[in-house]
Design a protein around this motif. Sequence first.
Motif, mmCIF file in Angstrom:
data_model
loop_
_atom_site.group_PDB
_atom_site.id
_atom_site.type_symbol
_atom_site.label_atom_id
_atom_site.label_comp_id
_atom_site.label_asym_id
_atom_site.label_seq_id
_atom_site.Cartn_x
_atom_site.Cartn_y
_atom_site.Cartn_z
ATOM 1 N N TYR A 228 54.004 33.627 30.913
ATOM 2 C CA TYR A 228 53.159 32.586 30.339
ATOM 3 C C TYR A 228 53.792 31.197 30.451
ATOM 4 O O TYR A 228 53.115 30.225 30.794
ATOM 5 C CB TYR A 228 52.882 32.927 28.872
ATOM 6 C CG TYR A 228 52.059 31.905 28.134
ATOM 7 C CD1 TYR A 228 50.672 31.939 28.208
ATOM 8 C CD2 TYR A 228 52.654 30.914 27.357
ATOM 9 C CE1 TYR A 228 49.899 31.006 27.539
ATOM 10 C CE2 TYR A 228 51.897 29.978 26.681
ATOM 11 C CZ TYR A 228 50.516 30.036 26.777
ATOM 12 O OH TYR A 228 49.761 29.106 26.110
ATOM 13 N N ASN A 229 55.086 31.089 30.173
ATOM 14 C CA ASN A 229 55.716 29.765 30.136
ATOM 15 C C ASN A 229 56.117 29.263 31.531
ATOM 16 O O ASN A 229 56.657 28.176 31.664
ATOM 17 C CB ASN A 229 56.945 29.770 29.226
ATOM 18 C CG ASN A 229 58.091 30.595 29.785
ATOM 19 O OD1 ASN A 229 57.874 31.485 30.619
ATOM 20 N ND2 ASN A 229 59.298 30.326 29.332
ATOM 21 N N GLY A 251 53.436 41.627 33.823
ATOM 22 C CA GLY A 251 53.596 40.299 33.246
ATOM 23 C C GLY A 251 53.275 40.298 31.772
ATOM 24 O O GLY A 251 52.903 41.320 31.194
ATOM 25 N N ASN A 252 53.434 39.134 31.131
ATOM 26 C CA ASN A 252 53.148 39.052 29.705
ATOM 27 C C ASN A 252 51.912 38.209 29.411
ATOM 28 O O ASN A 252 51.652 37.833 28.278
ATOM 29 C CB ASN A 252 54.363 38.512 28.933
ATOM 30 C CG ASN A 252 54.617 37.037 29.217
ATOM 31 O OD1 ASN A 252 54.038 36.453 30.124
ATOM 32 N ND2 ASN A 252 55.510 36.431 28.456
ATOM 33 N N THR A 253 51.137 37.922 30.467
ATOM 34 C CA THR A 253 49.857 37.257 30.307
ATOM 35 C C THR A 253 48.970 37.686 31.468
ATOM 36 O O THR A 253 49.466 37.917 32.571
ATOM 37 C CB THR A 253 50.017 35.712 30.281
ATOM 38 O OG1 THR A 253 48.777 35.104 29.925
ATOM 39 C CG2 THR A 253 50.500 35.182 31.605
ATOM 40 N N LEU A 301 43.449 36.846 24.812
ATOM 41 C CA LEU A 301 44.178 37.828 25.613
ATOM 42 C C LEU A 301 43.325 39.040 25.961
ATOM 43 O O LEU A 301 43.243 39.447 27.118
ATOM 44 C CB LEU A 301 45.439 38.274 24.860
ATOM 45 C CG LEU A 301 46.258 39.383 25.533
ATOM 46 C CD1 LEU A 301 46.771 38.928 26.874
ATOM 47 C CD2 LEU A 301 47.422 39.797 24.636
ATOM 48 N N GLY A 302 42.665 39.596 24.946
ATOM 49 C CA GLY A 302 41.884 40.800 25.193
ATOM 50 C C GLY A 302 40.776 40.574 26.205
ATOM 51 O O GLY A 302 40.600 41.356 27.143
ATOM 52 N N LEU A 303 40.042 39.487 26.063
ATOM 53 C CA LEU A 303 38.933 39.192 26.962
ATOM 54 C C LEU A 303 39.432 38.914 28.374
ATOM 55 O O LEU A 303 38.854 39.394 29.360
ATOM 56 C CB LEU A 303 38.142 37.999 26.436
ATOM 57 C CG LEU A 303 36.915 37.575 27.273
ATOM 58 C CD1 LEU A 303 35.926 38.727 27.377
ATOM 59 C CD2 LEU A 303 36.271 36.344 26.668
ATOM 60 N N ASN A 304 40.506 38.147 28.475
ATOM 61 C CA ASN A 304 41.060 37.827 29.789
ATOM 62 C C ASN A 304 41.598 39.076 30.485
ATOM 63 O O ASN A 304 41.507 39.211 31.706
ATOM 64 C CB ASN A 304 42.177 36.794 29.650
ATOM 65 C CG ASN A 304 41.646 35.432 29.234
ATOM 66 O OD1 ASN A 304 40.499 35.095 29.531
ATOM 67 N ND2 ASN A 304 42.472 34.661 28.554
ATOM 68 N N LEU A 305 42.125 39.965 29.681
ATOM 69 C CA LEU A 305 42.650 41.205 30.240
ATOM 70 C C LEU A 305 41.527 42.069 30.809
ATOM 71 O O LEU A 305 41.645 42.638 31.898
ATOM 72 C CB LEU A 305 43.412 41.973 29.159
ATOM 73 C CG LEU A 305 44.185 43.213 29.604
ATOM 74 C CD1 LEU A 305 45.192 42.874 30.677
ATOM 75 C CD2 LEU A 305 44.877 43.838 28.398
ATOM 76 N N ILE A 306 40.421 42.127 30.087
ATOM 77 C CA ILE A 306 39.269 42.893 30.556
ATOM 78 C C ILE A 306 38.711 42.287 31.836
ATOM 79 O O ILE A 306 38.342 43.005 32.782
ATOM 80 C CB ILE A 306 38.185 42.956 29.467
ATOM 81 C CG1 ILE A 306 38.679 43.817 28.295
ATOM 82 C CG2 ILE A 306 36.884 43.520 30.021
ATOM 83 C CD1 ILE A 306 37.754 43.829 27.110
ATOM 84 N N LYS A 307 38.659 40.966 31.907
ATOM 85 C CA LYS A 307 38.186 40.303 33.121
ATOM 86 C C LYS A 307 39.085 40.631 34.309
ATOM 87 O O LYS A 307 38.605 40.845 35.425
ATOM 88 C CB LYS A 307 38.148 38.786 32.898
ATOM 89 C CG LYS A 307 37.054 38.307 31.971
ATOM 90 C CD LYS A 307 37.099 36.788 31.835
ATOM 91 C CE LYS A 307 35.994 36.291 30.919
ATOM 92 N NZ LYS A 307 36.050 34.807 30.777
ATOM 93 N N MET A 308 40.373 40.667 34.052
ATOM 94 C CA MET A 308 41.313 40.990 35.114
ATOM 95 C C MET A 308 41.110 42.420 35.607
ATOM 96 O O MET A 308 41.036 42.694 36.809
ATOM 97 C CB MET A 308 42.749 40.808 34.605
ATOM 98 C CG MET A 308 43.827 41.280 35.557
ATOM 99 S SD MET A 308 45.480 41.140 34.829
ATOM 100 C CE MET A 308 46.441 42.076 36.024
ATOM 101 N N LEU A 309 40.983 43.354 34.660
ATOM 102 C CA LEU A 309 40.845 44.767 35.021
ATOM 103 C C LEU A 309 39.511 45.054 35.695
ATOM 104 O O LEU A 309 39.401 45.998 36.483
ATOM 105 C CB LEU A 309 41.003 45.641 33.775
ATOM 106 C CG LEU A 309 42.376 45.606 33.094
ATOM 107 C CD1 LEU A 309 42.364 46.468 31.833
ATOM 108 C CD2 LEU A 309 43.470 46.088 34.047
ATOM 109 N N HIS A 310 38.514 44.246 35.400
ATOM 110 C CA HIS A 310 37.185 44.461 35.989
ATOM 111 C C HIS A 310 37.219 44.369 37.510
ATOM 112 O O HIS A 310 36.412 45.012 38.203
ATOM 113 C CB HIS A 310 36.197 43.432 35.423
ATOM 114 C CG HIS A 310 34.806 43.584 35.976
ATOM 115 N ND1 HIS A 310 33.994 44.658 35.660
ATOM 116 C CD2 HIS A 310 34.098 42.798 36.849
ATOM 117 C CE1 HIS A 310 32.842 44.532 36.307
ATOM 118 N NE2 HIS A 310 32.886 43.417 37.024
#
Length: 335
Positions: A228-229, A251-253, A301-310
């Motif tokens: 992230y940083n 990664g952590n993001t 985080l949760g929403l972005n993670l789902i978008k990534m996995l999609h």
Amino acid sequence: MESRTRKRSSLNNNEDRISTLPNVLLHHILSFLDAVQVVQTCVLSKRWMNVWKSHPYLDFNFETFSSLISSYYYDDDMNNFTDFISHVLVRRNNVKAFKLSLDTRRDCQYSVVESLIYYAVKHHVEEISINTAHWDVPIVLPRCFFDCESLRSLKLKVDGGLALPKSLGLQSLKTLHLGGAQNFDGKIFSSCPNLENLTIEDICLNVIENFNIHALSLKSLEILNWRYNRIKQGCKVMLVAPKLTSFKFDGNTPLFWSEVNLTSLDDVNVVLQRYYHNHYYPFYVVEDEYISEEEETEQGLGLNLIKMLHQFCSAKSLTLSMNIIEVHILKHSTI
């Protein structure tokens, strides 16, 4: 009976059978040793005196060197190590070197890296692995390096930073591992037309908004330690790799995709380095990195993670870390 007698006699006479082997087999045996251990074999016998000078595998490891030839001070060890590398390169026979490796994992003089690269290009090396640190300024590779037609495998991992040019131009390169590179355009991979395996680790893209990975022959991609940083917020990754079959992310993001087609993927492995920030679960922190609860909420985080996995919905195999499952559960429990 006579044959058995000869064998016993040979054993009793302590015959040195290894020394009678051809050089090609001796070099294979020595390929499992560090350079300092290879050089030390010169004291075994006259047969071994010059074997190391034509050894095609040069593995310079500081930890091994300092454990065998140590002094009371770190600086003395590093200076001795640098001198050792210079002596080996000067005294070695003028023959092709198949693989060259440098592993210090500590601050190393740029001149050492530079001299090894010049030597590698001159002797048509096929594999190069450099794992070191240079904290003063990012390491800049000499121009001649990018004209090396023999290079097939390259690992460059530099703590402190690695500056890359706009084009690599390594026509024969098939495997590339980059660690510590700073603010570069991923389009440089398009200048390696035969690149099949790419690993990007601990890179810094804090001023890059769109990171392009363009590699038409790429089959395997690993993006590791995506932090992230070190990544500009909202940085999007555009991937053009129609032959990609394997992808790993650690990664952590989450990763933000832009204009990607991942329908060719077979295997996907995604690891989230930390837990979602709440009152009941621990929070993973890398060194001094910290994401506040407010930033975490805004980032979604949760929403972005789902978008990534999609983007991996077409993959035949998908492996997720336990942290991702916990993030998904926490997201739905807070709705």
